[in-house]
Write an enzyme that holds these catalytic residues in place. Structure first.
Site, PDB file in Angstrom:
ATOM      1  N   GLU A  78       0.820  -1.211   0.000  1.00  0.00           N
ATOM      2  CA  GLU A  78       0.000   0.000   0.000  1.00  0.00           C
ATOM      3  C   GLU A  78       0.852   1.258   0.000  1.00  0.00           C
ATOM      4  O   GLU A  78       0.517   2.247  -0.664  1.00  0.00           O
ATOM      5  CB  GLU A  78      -0.937  -0.006   1.208  1.00  0.00           C
ATOM      6  CG  GLU A  78      -2.075  -1.004   1.126  1.00  0.00           C
ATOM      7  CD  GLU A  78      -1.665  -2.435   1.396  1.00  0.00           C
ATOM      8  OE1 GLU A  78      -2.435  -3.356   1.032  1.00  0.00           O
ATOM      9  OE2 GLU A  78      -0.567  -2.632   1.977  1.00  0.00           O
ATOM     10  N   GLN A 100      -7.386  -2.170  -1.168  1.00  0.00           N
ATOM     11  CA  GLN A 100      -8.376  -3.237  -1.273  1.00  0.00           C
ATOM     12  C   GLN A 100      -9.435  -3.198  -0.169  1.00  0.00           C
ATOM     13  O   GLN A 100     -10.616  -3.453  -0.421  1.00  0.00           O
ATOM     14  CB  GLN A 100      -7.660  -4.593  -1.272  1.00  0.00           C
ATOM     15  CG  GLN A 100      -8.454  -5.711  -1.894  1.00  0.00           C
ATOM     16  CD  GLN A 100      -7.588  -6.920  -2.177  1.00  0.00           C
ATOM     17  OE1 GLN A 100      -7.160  -7.613  -1.245  1.00  0.00           O
ATOM     18  NE2 GLN A 100      -7.313  -7.171  -3.445  1.00  0.00           N
ATOM     19  N   PHE A 101      -9.049  -2.865   1.032  1.00  0.00           N
ATOM     20  CA  PHE A 101      -9.949  -2.598   2.148  1.00  0.00           C
ATOM     21  C   PHE A 101      -9.396  -1.394   2.901  1.00  0.00           C
ATOM     22  O   PHE A 101      -8.172  -1.233   3.001  1.00  0.00           O
ATOM     23  CB  PHE A 101     -10.053  -3.794   3.112  1.00  0.00           C
ATOM     24  CG  PHE A 101     -10.786  -4.979   2.547  1.00  0.00           C
ATOM     25  CD1 PHE A 101     -12.147  -5.140   2.758  1.00  0.00           C
ATOM     26  CD2 PHE A 101     -10.117  -5.924   1.793  1.00  0.00           C
ATOM     27  CE1 PHE A 101     -12.831  -6.226   2.234  1.00  0.00           C
ATOM     28  CE2 PHE A 101     -10.783  -7.013   1.259  1.00  0.00           C
ATOM     29  CZ  PHE A 101     -12.147  -7.165   1.477  1.00  0.00           C
ATOM     30  N   ALA A 102     -10.275  -0.564   3.453  1.00  0.00           N
ATOM     31  CA  ALA A 102      -9.817   0.619   4.183  1.00  0.00           C
ATOM     32  C   ALA A 102      -8.882   0.247   5.321  1.00  0.00           C
ATOM     33  O   ALA A 102      -7.990   1.021   5.686  1.00  0.00           O
ATOM     34  CB  ALA A 102     -11.012   1.410   4.716  1.00  0.00           C
ATOM     35  N   TYR A 104      -6.481  -1.558   5.263  1.00  0.00           N
ATOM     36  CA  TYR A 104      -5.113  -1.758   4.788  1.00  0.00           C
ATOM     37  C   TYR A 104      -4.378  -0.449   4.530  1.00  0.00           C
ATOM     38  O   TYR A 104      -3.252  -0.467   4.011  1.00  0.00           O
ATOM     39  CB  TYR A 104      -5.121  -2.555   3.476  1.00  0.00           C
ATOM     40  CG  TYR A 104      -5.690  -3.946   3.546  1.00  0.00           C
ATOM     41  CD1 TYR A 104      -5.986  -4.565   4.760  1.00  0.00           C
ATOM     42  CD2 TYR A 104      -5.935  -4.658   2.378  1.00  0.00           C
ATOM     43  CE1 TYR A 104      -6.518  -5.840   4.807  1.00  0.00           C
ATOM     44  CE2 TYR A 104      -6.463  -5.944   2.410  1.00  0.00           C
ATOM     45  CZ  TYR A 104      -6.758  -6.529   3.624  1.00  0.00           C
ATOM     46  OH  TYR A 104      -7.284  -7.793   3.660  1.00  0.00           O
ATOM     47  N   PRO A 107      -0.213   0.911   6.249  1.00  0.00           N
ATOM     48  CA  PRO A 107       1.149   0.932   5.702  1.00  0.00           C
ATOM     49  C   PRO A 107       1.412   2.120   4.781  1.00  0.00           C
ATOM     50  O   PRO A 107       2.583   2.476   4.563  1.00  0.00           O
ATOM     51  CB  PRO A 107       1.231  -0.388   4.916  1.00  0.00           C
ATOM     52  CG  PRO A 107       0.226  -1.275   5.563  1.00  0.00           C
ATOM     53  CD  PRO A 107      -0.900  -0.373   5.962  1.00  0.00           C
ATOM     54  N   HIS A 147     -11.113  -6.247   7.971  1.00  0.00           N
ATOM     55  CA  HIS A 147     -11.807  -6.006   6.712  1.00  0.00           C
ATOM     56  C   HIS A 147     -13.078  -5.195   6.910  1.00  0.00           C
ATOM     57  O   HIS A 147     -13.951  -5.193   6.048  1.00  0.00           O
ATOM     58  CB  HIS A 147     -12.173  -7.332   6.029  1.00  0.00           C
ATOM     59  CG  HIS A 147     -11.010  -8.187   5.676  1.00  0.00           C
ATOM     60  ND1 HIS A 147     -10.382  -8.991   6.592  1.00  0.00           N
ATOM     61  CD2 HIS A 147     -10.347  -8.359   4.504  1.00  0.00           C
ATOM     62  CE1 HIS A 147      -9.389  -9.640   6.005  1.00  0.00           C
ATOM     63  NE2 HIS A 147      -9.342  -9.261   4.736  1.00  0.00           N
TER      64      HIS A 147
END
Length: 355
Positions: A78, A100-102, A104, A107, A147
């Site tokens: 990320e 892909q998901f908030a 994540y 990083p 997730h």
């Protein structure tokens, strides 16, 4: 010659386009499709967004249409995704990246906060970071702690970032196009429970990513929804509800159940905020209930409450109420109890009306 071409393009995009019934996923895909075709500087990338079409299929078919140089997959990094997007934006491109998901985004936090948000100011306007960072957010798919988070409050604390969360397909497409054309970095949060609809505020089953249920009428071509502009989702006179994303529909269900004539304001643009619409509504009703899915303490509802108190104190007839998620780690097995539901919101309506 360039003036003639620009005029022709303006005429083409200003024509009315046929409305289509779309899910939010389809509306978001349509927005990216429109902008990829309209502006050669727009690029779309992230984990699995190319060949696979994204984990929720928001980018399905775009790589096949525009090629691997404009819609492409990235490593699981990320920080790398956002860092590359910042460089692209400074160079003149308009990247649209997907986290892909908030959950994540952490990083990439340093790149978002220390680089993207500050680039225009620290370069005295010589460089900009016109990137849009799409993030599916919130619960509803039994995704557990990693997730299902709703981190919008963290982004609103950072000067230089815009934070947007649509509640319906029409706004989703129009807002995403506005974000892509905007010169500021934008966090574009997409509630997963609204991806496929329909949603009546009582939905208690996980969203199936590949379902095709319609949710709204959306123009087929180019249009925009203004940034920094809230909408009055439901007019009313008893109290004002401030909500965004999924909670707009849950609040509507609570209003129907309770019989309270609630005016529901869909913020859409969480920050910068359409304060004028909020103040006008609260001054009219004299009461305010704030609803969001994120945790209670230091959630964005706290900022909304402070703003309402500062601007509407002498018009308030009852204490401001907040209905939110719990102050706990996200509960995997009990997520439907964690969410503010119509019952909890209706109880807040009753307390506010009786105060």
């Amino acid at each position: 010659m360039e003036e003639v071409m620009d005029k022709a393009m303006d005429q083409k995009t200003s024509q009315k386009t046929k409305p289509m019934t779309m899910t939010m996923i389809q509306a978001l895909r349509s927005a990216m499709d429109v902008m990829l075709e309209r502006d050669n500087n727009v690029v779309v990338f992230g984990q699995d967004v190319g060949y696979f079409g994204g984990v929720f299929r928001c980018t399905e078919g775009l790589q096949q249409k525009y090629g691997t140089s404009r819609v492409f997959d990235t490593p699981i990094s990320e920080g790398g995704i956002v860092g590359v997007a910042i460089g692209m934006g400074a160079y003149g491109l308009r990247p649209v990246v997907e986290i892909q998901f908030a959950d994540y985004f952490y990083p990439a936090c340093d790149q978002i906060v220390s680089e993207a948000a500050r680039l225009r100011y620290r370069s005295a306007g010589q460089f900009i970071a016109p990137l849009t960072i799409r993030m599916p957010c919130g619960g509803g798919i039994y995704g557990g702690q990693t997730h299902s988070q709703s981190p919008e409050a963290m982004f609103t604390h950072v000067c230089g970032l815009r934070t947007v969360m649509p509640s319906n397909p029409y706004d989703a497409k129009g807002l995403l196009i506005s974000c892509i054309e905007n010169d500021d970095p934008v966090i574009f949060l997409e509630p997963k429970r609204l991806y496929n609809g329909p949603f009546d505020g009582h939905h208690d089953k996980p969203v199936v990513p590949w379902s095709k249920h319609p949710l709204g009428e959306v123009p087929e071509g180019y249009y925009t929804v203004p940034l920094d502009s809230a909408s009055i989702f439901r007019a009313g006179s008893d109290l004002t509800v401030l909500a965004y994303g999924t909670m707009v529909f849950v609040s509507e269900a609570a209003a129907k159940e309770s019989g309270v004539d609630a005016e529901i304001i869909d913020l859409r643009s969480i920050w910068p905020l359409d304060l004028a619409t909020i103040v006008a509504s609260v001054k009219k009703t004299g009461r305010c209930v704030i609803v969001h899915e994120a945790t209670h303490t230091s959630g964005f509802g706290a900022e909304l409450s402070a703003l309402v108190q500062e601007h509407c104190f002498y018009h308030l007839e009852a204490p401001i109420e907040r209905v939110t998620g719990w102050d706990t780690p996200y509960p995997h097995a009990q997520e439907w109890a964690y969410f503010p539901g119509p019952g909890r919101i209706a109880a807040a309506f009753k307390r506010t009306m009786e105060a």
